[in-house]
Design an enzyme around this catalytic site. Structure first.
Site, PDB file in Angstrom:
ATOM      1  N   ASP A  76      40.703  85.329  -7.181  1.00  0.00           N
ATOM      2  CA  ASP A  76      41.426  84.004  -7.730  1.00  0.00           C
ATOM      3  C   ASP A  76      41.764  84.294  -9.278  1.00  0.00           C
ATOM      4  OD1 ASP A  76      41.153  82.975  -5.296  1.00  0.00           O
ATOM      5  OD2 ASP A  76      39.658  81.504  -5.871  1.00  0.00           O
ATOM      6  N   ASP A 101      45.386  76.227   4.168  1.00  0.00           N
ATOM      7  CA  ASP A 101      44.080  75.502   3.904  1.00  0.00           C
ATOM      8  C   ASP A 101      43.915  74.500   5.064  1.00  0.00           C
ATOM      9  OD1 ASP A 101      43.919  77.325   1.629  1.00  0.00           O
ATOM     10  OD2 ASP A 101      44.773  75.761   0.412  1.00  0.00           O
TER      11      ASP A 101
END
Lengths: 192, 250
Positions: free
Chosen positions: B11, B130
């Site tokens: 990330d 997600d």
């Protein structure tokens, strides 16, 4: 100088990056004279066969590639375009290898994407490579096996992972994305 | 045999690697190039970079980072986070990424999947989803997990693939950051529903979690971040363990 043939197919840059890591200078070009004069030629590509062939024909690069005398390495779509024909876009291709390119059939996951082993049958590109070594594939179409197949891949069916004929070499996998094994294969090509 | 892929995820925020715990509380985990190079040496099969800055003024930074990554590593990598339009995709692919991953933008305008697949091929388009289980139903969330959508997870997976997604990256928000294992049920339900590779993400805490993932589902890859970043589970150790369990591993 190595010429990397530029056409309407993605991720050509990664081939140049791989050569840079090996300390070999290269130029990305679609200029026939530069290609003809290069010490070696790489014909890379990720894309669609029909539109890629149209692009090559418009610039007469199809003839230029066929007539090259120095070592030429096709990668992925490059290998498929060096075959007789492709089901993708129902196009005739360069015909350097007599093999036909067809689509994977069946219920398995398509594309064939990821690391898979090669069955080494001989030839120069796979010198020092063992049949347990894995390389990185991404493709939905494959070249059938034949007399010029020097490495066999196996996914759903056996297919040509490496083809070699005279000064023409080709890999269905991406040596530039296949870590140490890929580097060895590129070095084998550069050493020709 | 096609190998199962072990995929570290980096990330990225403002050019640095970070890892959120349940999508909040971000810790700094280092220089992305350094970390990426280490992962390649350790035998990572692929890398994913998710830009969580994703603001307009930072996009150029991302392209630069992608160029540096492409120069440094010799395995495939995916870049995602904040991709809104085909122009963003062109920039990232030109910088050297092998695939891009779409999340919120694909939900907002599903046709974007078709446009990118048309220009770059399906193999280039990863749809990241997600998902969160609410009252027994798996729903798709967007905007880093902050916003619930109308989409049922399986319906969205099918829709994304029908539009040209070449791979799905499934993150279970219920599991993410817990280190209690992947969400096996929804992962397998999605694998059954589509015929493209599915990468499972969220919840990996141990080598046994990866073993279960590959033995109990058809996922072709397992993705994790913090356990790799902080070296809690070194990739070589994970891969040799999975080999002893007869899971096909490079």
């Amino acid at each position: 100088m190595i010429a990397i043939i530029k056409y309407n197919a993605g991720n050509i840059r990664s081939v140049q990056n791989a050569l840079d890591r090996l300390g070999v200078s290269s130029v990305i070009t679609d200029d026939p004279e530069t290609i003809k004069a290069a010490e070696k030629v790489i014909f890379p590509g990720v894309g669609e066969a029909g539109s890629a062939m149209s692009y090559l024909r418009e610039r007469e690069l199809d003839r230029v590639i066929r007539e090259l005398k120095q070592p030429v390495l096709g990668i992925c779509l490059g290998l498929q375009l060096m075959c007789a024909s492709s089901e993708e876009g129902s196009t005739s291709c360069l015909g350097i290898f007599p093999n036909k390119v067809v689509r994977f059939q069946g219920d398995a996951i398509i594309p064939h994407m990821g690391w898979n082993a090669l069955e080494v049958k001989g030839g120069s590109l796979l010198n020092g490579i063992r049949s347990t070594d894995d390389v990185y594939f991404v493709h939905s179409y494959y070249a059938e096996t034949g007399a010029f197949t020097t490495g066999i891949g196996n996914y759903i069916t056996p297919f040509s992972a490496v083809l070699e004929r005279d000064n023409f070499y080709a890999t269905q996998f991406h040596p530039e994305k296949s870590a140490g094994i890929g580097e060895r294969i590129l070095q084998n090509f550069l050493a020709l | 045999m096609l190998k199962k892929r072990i995929i570290p995820c980096l990330d990225i925020k403002d050019g640095r690697t970070v890892k959120g715990i349940n999508f909040v509380d971000i810790r700094d985990a280092g220089d992305p190039i350094e970390l990426a190079t280490r992962y390649v040496q350790e035998g990572a099969d692929e890398l994913v970079f998710l830009d969580i800055t994703a603001t307009v003024e930072k996009r150029e930074t991302l392209a630069e980072l992608v160029e540096n990554v492409a120069r440094a590593i010799d395995i495939p990598f995916t870049v995602g986070g904040g991709i809104q339009a085909i122009a963003d995709v062109r920039r990232i692919i030109a910088a050297g990424a092998d695939k891009i991953s779409l999340n919120s933008a694909a939900i907002k305008r599903p046709e974007l999947i078709r446009e990118i697949a048309g220009e770059f091929g399906s193999q280039c388009v990863v749809v990241a989803m997600d998902v969160k289980c609410i009252d027994g139903r798996w729903k798709v969330f967007v905007k880093g997990g902050r916003e619930e959508t109308e989409w049922d997870a399986i319906e969205w997976a099918k829709k994304a693939v029908s539009l040209g997604a070449g791979e799905l990256l499934l993150t279970s928000m219920n599991n993410d950051g817990t280190k209690k294992g992947f969400a096996l049920d929804i992962t397998q339900a999605i694998c059954k529903a589509v015929n493209v590779p599915v990468i499972a993400s969220g919840g990996a805490g141990s080598k046994e979690d990866f073993e279960k993932l590959f033995q109990e589902t058809d996922a072709t890859g397992g993705l994790a971040a913090s356990i790799f970043h902080y070296n809690e589970l070194p990739i070589p150790e994970l891969k040799s363990y999975l080999k002893t369990k007869n899971i096909p591993i490079r």
